[in-house]
Design an enzyme around this catalytic site. Structure first.
Site: not given
Ligand code: ME8
Length: 482
Positions: A19, A22, A129, A132, A147, A150, A295, A298
């Site tokens: 989304h 990311h 959890c 997370c 959580c 979540h 926020k 989904k």
């Molecule tokens: O945490 N605003 O992956 P993830 C800004 N797999 N950035 C956002 C956001 C938002 N509303 N939502 C998500 C993980 N992000 C682990 C990481 S690394 C070794 C492992 C971005 O798929 C933000 O950069 O949950 C966040 O840190 C990342 O998506 C988390 O992606």
């Protein structure tokens, strides 16, 4: 010493589709990678992104989809990678944590830390959890015992044999590291948070799961799986383990969201210290944004797909709209309405219109040829300002500066009324055309980083040696006023 720059994004969980949250992080990293290439050359920059696959989320999502884990992972990793291709991300490699090169590196590091005595066997009794993928304390939960992030998922009560990482032993080394490297974690506010967290006392952390259904087996005890975060963080190291990439490690710089700062700025440096590997050069933790003040989720149905925005407005609009919405490092808000307005005023009405007007006027009044013998403008300080903003990772600042430059050029055009002047004083008009042309050159150079898909079109319009080229369609794709 060889200059290099190694930039990474977090590796994303595959149980969801990308989304714009990311995409924000990936686009920010892409911008810094493009800037680094401009400064150091393509060969000295390495940009890694990828997917985090060894998670319980994967198992649950594959079961829900009614397919095998392997089929699910292959399909989802391809979706993430193709999204980055679609929106124009210039990554050098895409790593998946199910790849052998990563599994081997995890085994190597796990064994190294175990041999050193910093991983030991114990019992974990407590909460977990899956949302997370984090061990929780009861103080981390809401009033209903769920959580905070979540609340719809059940908290698991674990009572299992685990391997623990001796994080407590790294309290002092970490504080000394932060003392000696005050800018290692940016922004500063995040660094202060992490330092207080470390000072409040670090406990050893569980780094294996006895009951996990999927993941990387422990080298010394294959019935156990490596805890997904311990595995995921190592991706940054796995991605450069070839002779031609190894030199990038010392320049590694992680761009992450603020939600995962403790993993990257407490556990990861401690893991590296334990394994005897030098720490990366730095970490930048950006903020989170809401959609229309809410926020993104989904269940609320307000999740925005980057591909939808890109199809409607184009990739440059997507990146410029997201990165200029709020300061890099702070929280912010994104709204489709503001985005459409930004597109209309700054891109179509600002950049696109300026390039069109100036080149059309030069074609009409000077037969398409700008006189490069005129003094023109010295815009070197402007370019240096742009470089300095990006060196400080002020992404919004760089975009603001870009649009201010567009406004300055438009103002020069309007104030001089060069289209009238050209009819009465061709020499005076010629000087103004050279100045306006200089602005276009500057804007096209900054666009290589900020508006990379438009940059070649801008260069085509500027043409060669002052002879302007054919008009190009820029920022016309999503216009509602066409
Ligand atoms: O945490 N605003 O992956 P993830 C800004 N797999 N950035 C956002 C956001 C938002 N509303 N939502 C998500 C993980 N992000 C682990 C990481 S690394 C070794 C492992 C971005 O798929 C933000 O950069 O949950 C966040 O840190 C990342 O998506 C988390 O992606």
């Amino acid at each position: 010493m060889k200059v290099a720059s190694y930039l990474t994004t977090p590796i994303y969980y595959v149980n969801d589709v990308p989304h714009i949250g990311h995409s924000y992080c990936t686009l920010a990293t892409d911008t810094l990678a493009r800037f680094a290439r401009m400064q150091l050359g393509n060969n000295e920059v390495f940009f890694l992104t990828g997917t985090d696959e060894n998670s319980q989320k994967t198992v649950d999502a594959a079961a829900k989809a009614g397919v095998s884990i392997e089929v699910y992972l292959k399909d989802m990793a391809a979706r993430w990678q193709s999204t980055w291709d679609t929106i124009g991300i210039s990554y050098n490699d895409f790593i998946r944590t199910t790849e052998a090169r990563h599994v081997d590196t995890v085994h190597e590091l796990f064994q190294k830390i175990y041999d050193k005595g910093d991983i030991y066997k114990g019992t974990y009794k407590g909460l977990y959890c899956t949302g997370c993928e984090t061990f929780k304390k009861s103080s981390d939960l809401n009033e209903a015992g769920r959580c905070i992030d979540h609340p719809n998922q059940d908290i698991k009560h674990l009572d299992e044999t685990n391997y623990f990482f001796r994080l407590s032993a790294y309290e002092k080394p970490l504080l000394e590291w932060y003392e000696k490297n005050p800018d290692w974690l940016q922004p500063r506010s995040k660094k202060n948070e992490i330092i207080s967290f470390i000072k409040s006392g670090l406990e050893d952390v569980s780094v294996s799961r006895e009951t996990a259904e999927f993941g990387i087996s422990l080298p010394m005890d294959p019935a156990h799986k490596v805890y997904v975060w311990f595995d995921a963080l190592i991706n940054y190291y796995s991605g450069i383990r070839t002779p031609e990439r190894e030199h990038f490690w010392e320049s590694a710089f992680h761009i992450i969201g603020k939600d995962i700062t403790r993993f990257h700025c407490v556990i990861w440096p401690a893991m590296l210290m334990a394994a005897g590997i030098p720490l990366p050069k730095g970490v930048f933790a950006h903020g989170f944004f809401t959609i229309d003040g809410t926020k993104m989720s989904k269940s609320l149905g307000n999740v925005i797909s980057p591909v939808d925005l890109s199809v409607q407005y184009g990739n440059d609009a997507l990146r410029a709209g997201l990165l200029s919405s709020f300061e890099f490092g702070s929280d912010g808000d994104f709204s489709a309405e503001n985005f459409a307005e930004f597109y209309r005023t700054k891109l179509a009405g600002g950049v696109g219109n300026l390039f069109n007007r100036v080149t059309v006027l030069i074609t009409k009044f000077c037969d398409g040829q700008v006189d490069l013998n005129n003094a023109g403008l010295d815009l070197k300080p402007e370019f240096e300002k742009f470089e300095s903003l990006l060196e400080q990772k002020q992404l919004k600042g760089a975009y603001d500066f870009y649009f201010a430059t567009v406004d300055a050029a438009n103002q020069r055009l309007n104030e001089t009324e060069v289209w009238k002047l050209a009819k009465i004083d061709a020499d005076a008009a010629s000087k103004i055309f050279t100045e306006l042309f200089d602005y276009l050159v500057l804007l096209s150079e900054m666009a290589v980083v900020l508006l990379p898909e438009s940059a070649p079109k801008m260069r085509a319009m500027i043409g060669l040696e002052g002879k302007v080229g054919a008009a190009q369609i820029m920022f016309d794709s999503g216009r509602t006023d066409k």
